[in-house]
Design an enzyme around this catalytic site. Sequence first.
Site, PDB file in Angstrom:
ATOM      1  N   ASN A  17       9.457  -9.503  14.174  1.00  0.00           N
ATOM      2  CA  ASN A  17      10.096 -10.616  14.888  1.00  0.00           C
ATOM      3  C   ASN A  17       9.427 -11.942  14.524  1.00  0.00           C
ATOM      4  O   ASN A  17      10.109 -12.949  14.336  1.00  0.00           O
ATOM      5  CB  ASN A  17      10.066 -10.386  16.398  1.00  0.00           C
ATOM      6  CG  ASN A  17      11.176  -9.455  16.843  1.00  0.00           C
ATOM      7  OD1 ASN A  17      12.328  -9.866  16.974  1.00  0.00           O
ATOM      8  ND2 ASN A  17      10.855  -8.192  17.049  1.00  0.00           N
ATOM      9  N   HIS A 112      12.870  -7.608  24.925  1.00  0.00           N
ATOM     10  CA  HIS A 112      12.699  -6.211  25.339  1.00  0.00           C
ATOM     11  C   HIS A 112      13.839  -5.393  24.735  1.00  0.00           C
ATOM     12  O   HIS A 112      15.016  -5.764  24.868  1.00  0.00           O
ATOM     13  CB  HIS A 112      12.732  -6.103  26.862  1.00  0.00           C
ATOM     14  CG  HIS A 112      12.587  -4.695  27.328  1.00  0.00           C
ATOM     15  ND1 HIS A 112      11.384  -4.023  27.276  1.00  0.00           N
ATOM     16  CD2 HIS A 112      13.488  -3.812  27.804  1.00  0.00           C
ATOM     17  CE1 HIS A 112      11.562  -2.789  27.707  1.00  0.00           C
ATOM     18  NE2 HIS A 112      12.827  -2.629  28.042  1.00  0.00           N
TER      19      HIS A 112
END
Length: 215
Positions: A17, A112
């Site tokens: 990420n 998440h």
Amino acid sequence: MRRRCKTAILISGSGTNLQAFIDAVSAGRLNLDLTVVCSNNANAFGLQRATKAGIPTVCVRHTDFPDRESFDAAVIANLDRFAPDLLILAGFMRMLSPIFVARYAGKILNIHPALLPLYPGLNTHQRVIEAGDDWHGSTVHFVTEKLDGGPRILQGRLAVHRGESADELAARVQAVEHQIYPEAAGWVGSGRVELRDGQTWMDSKLSDEPVKRTF
Ligand code: GRF
């Protein structure tokens, strides 16, 4: 002109990420100033990604501290040298203390790997497969004291393929994350999205539901 949002990215591991943020900024798709990358794990591959991209790194090992509060105080001291406007949790595998969350209230984002409020916690992909769900995905949300429970901003969903493994599903969810996380962070960095009175506001309107994208 609004100055570029000084952004700290917190990692513990591979940092795919983080790489998505680096790539989006270098391609001119994301107007954030990636100011520092912080890890609790000296061996996190993401630290190498940051160094390659010319971003300063700091490492604060949680094992050097007797408790969460003292570790968090050290992370805060290190981050504050860079005066970040925004903190991006990108696979940062430490629970944050209330002191930490209060210190950067409304400035911390997490991603998440589940369609929150479904499946907070770990092993989300396996749990989704075992439950026989048709849909899975990932959620970008503000961080509050409630684990995986802060106000949601953007959700990317995809259909679960019959017979796929948890690893295959995880890989597809991560590809979604690499698109939605920089995008949502850009909204916060530009002031388009903010946390107000414990809720997400977008374009000066209360946003009860996250923006939803299907991939
Ligand atoms: C992501 O899948 C994210 O959902 C979770 O941690 C993972 C980090 O992966 N919070 P990476 O280090 O960015 O590859």
